[in-house]
Design an enzyme around this catalytic site. Structure first.
Site, PDB file in Angstrom:
ATOM      1  N   LYS A  39       0.820  -1.216   0.000  1.00  0.00           N
ATOM      2  CA  LYS A  39       0.000   0.000   0.000  1.00  0.00           C
ATOM      3  C   LYS A  39       0.851   1.261   0.000  1.00  0.00           C
ATOM      4  O   LYS A  39       0.424   2.315  -0.470  1.00  0.00           O
ATOM      5  CB  LYS A  39      -0.945   0.008   1.199  1.00  0.00           C
ATOM      6  CG  LYS A  39      -0.244   0.045   2.549  1.00  0.00           C
ATOM      7  CD  LYS A  39      -1.212  -0.035   3.701  1.00  0.00           C
ATOM      8  CE  LYS A  39      -0.482  -0.013   5.045  1.00  0.00           C
ATOM      9  NZ  LYS A  39      -1.416  -0.142   6.178  1.00  0.00           N
ATOM     10  N   GLY A  40       2.065   1.184   0.570  1.00  0.00           N
ATOM     11  CA  GLY A  40       3.021   2.273   0.462  1.00  0.00           C
ATOM     12  C   GLY A  40       2.669   3.527   1.227  1.00  0.00           C
ATOM     13  O   GLY A  40       1.979   3.500   2.240  1.00  0.00           O
TER      14      GLY A  40
END
Length: 265
Positions: free
Chosen positions: A141-142
């Protein structure tokens, strides 16, 4: 409209390098600070807070908030004009020494230069249970619109999560044949982040032969730029770091660029 040049007065005047904080008007020096004193909240405590503010260089100082924190502590917010000046010529900036790469460029560099997947083992060590930072870098998801290292096809990510003991981290890194070990440290009370980092780096150097220690990368909001050598690690990333920056650094540090062909006369 023309751009300022190196010879313009604004660029060369020493006065342009001297700044003060800005509050209501330019250069008024106004700042707001908060702190806690180990004394009960009363008029004497408020006087002590103003005395401290003056010793910090705030003159005049205005006490805008005071609240008891239990029976023996008081939290204060003070607003005032700082007497100190900042010389921008004395500011030291740690510049990024590697180019930022796209995910495709990272994958291509790892595949062509390393010829296998790059292995990263990450964790929060000690009693630190704050995984937001390590997850922002490692999880797919970062963070800040960028996908984490799990998204990169040529990077294998092993995220051990929170409160990992240093011996467990070393053992897992050895088992995974890690190229890089990433540690996040958010808890900073009593300099826990410093203690945990130096303990971790010492453990890896004891467990690995000289020259074979994985790349040691540490991140957290309270680490000082430029303190990596003192802590025994290879790199420190502060607040706001994105997965792309970390991936680009790993390529820079772990996959040497191919040598350029020699020119023939």
């Amino acid at each position: 409209m023309t751009s300022p040049t190196a010879t313009s007065p604004a660029a060369t005047s020493p006065a342009a390098d001297i700044v003060r904080p800005y509050g209501d008007t330019t250069g008024d020096g106004m700042v707001q600070v908060s702190f806690t004193l180990p004394i009960p909240h009363d008029k004497r405590a408020e006087g002590a807070a103003l005395q401290l503010a003056r010793k910090m260089g705030l003159e005049p100082a205005l006490l805008v908030h005071a609240k008891a924190m239990g029976p023996d502590f008081t939290f204060f917010v003070v607003y005032g004009s700082a007497t100190h000046l900042v010389d921008l010529r004395d500011v030291v900036v740690v510049e990024r020494e590697f180019p930022l790469l796209s995910p495709a460029e990272v994958n291509k560099a790892v595949k062509s230069r390393l010829r296998r997947k790059l292995v990263v083992v990450g964790a929060c060590i000690g009693t630190d249970a704050h995984t937001v930072g390590i997850d922002a870098i490692l999880n797919i998801k970062g963070f800040a619109g960028e996908k984490g290292l799990e998204y990169y096809r040529e990077i294998k990510v092993v995220n051990l999560g929170a409160q990992v003991l240093v011996p467990e981290l070393v053992a897992r890194a050895r088992a995974e044949k890690a190229d890089a070990v990433m540690v996040s440290q958010v808890v900073t009370q009593r300099d826990a982040h410093i203690h945990n980092t130096t303990t971790m780096s010492a453990a890896f150097r004891e467990a690995y032969p000289a020259g074979q220690v994985p790349l040691l990368v540490v991140g957290g909001p309270r680490f000082e730029e430029g303190s990596a050598p003192k802590l025994g690690v290879d790199r420190i990333f502060g607040r706001g770091t994105t997965p792309g920056e970390v991936a680009s650094y790993l390529v820079h540090a772990l996959t040497p660029a191919p040598a350029r062909p020699k020119e023939t006369s």
